[in-house]
Design a protein around this motif. Structure first.
Motif: not given
Length: 114
Positions: A60, A63-68, A70-71, A109
């Protein structure tokens, strides 16, 4: 041991630079190979650094680090190519590449639900 790493770096850099050039071509922007290659090296370095930091963490958090990441890469790419890319008419991209995705994202959003 060094040969697989060098192969990974060469293939990763070439692939990323190729995708940047392809995206520029599809959107009818002009992006020089030098800029796309430099961006690919920076992206690869950030990716390896993030992978080393997240090596021993739960899924988990990865995944959060990967999304960060990507941003961060989207924002960095917008900033990086604002003075290095040109649109169809030959003008520099400017901050338009940062403002437009932010406005589209925020409008989706923050829009009220029907």
């Amino acid at each position: 041991m060094i040969v697989p790493w060098l192969t990974f770096i060469a293939v990763g850099t070439t692939t990323c630079a190729g995708f940047v050039k392809l995206a520029g071509r599809l959107l009818r922007y002009t992006v020089p190979w030098k800029s796309s290659s430099l961006f690919a090296v920076i992206v690869l370095a950030l990716f390896i650094f993030d992978h080393v930091l997240a090596f021993d963490q739960p899924v988990t958090i990865r995944i959060v680090r990967a999304m960060a990441l990507l941003l961060v890469l989207v924002i960095f790419g917008s900033w990086f190519f604002r003075a290095r890319g040109m649109n169809r008419s030959g003008n520099l991209l400017g901050s338009f590449t940062i403002v437009l995705p932010a406005q589209v994202f925020l409008s989706k959003q923050l829009s009220p639900s029907p």
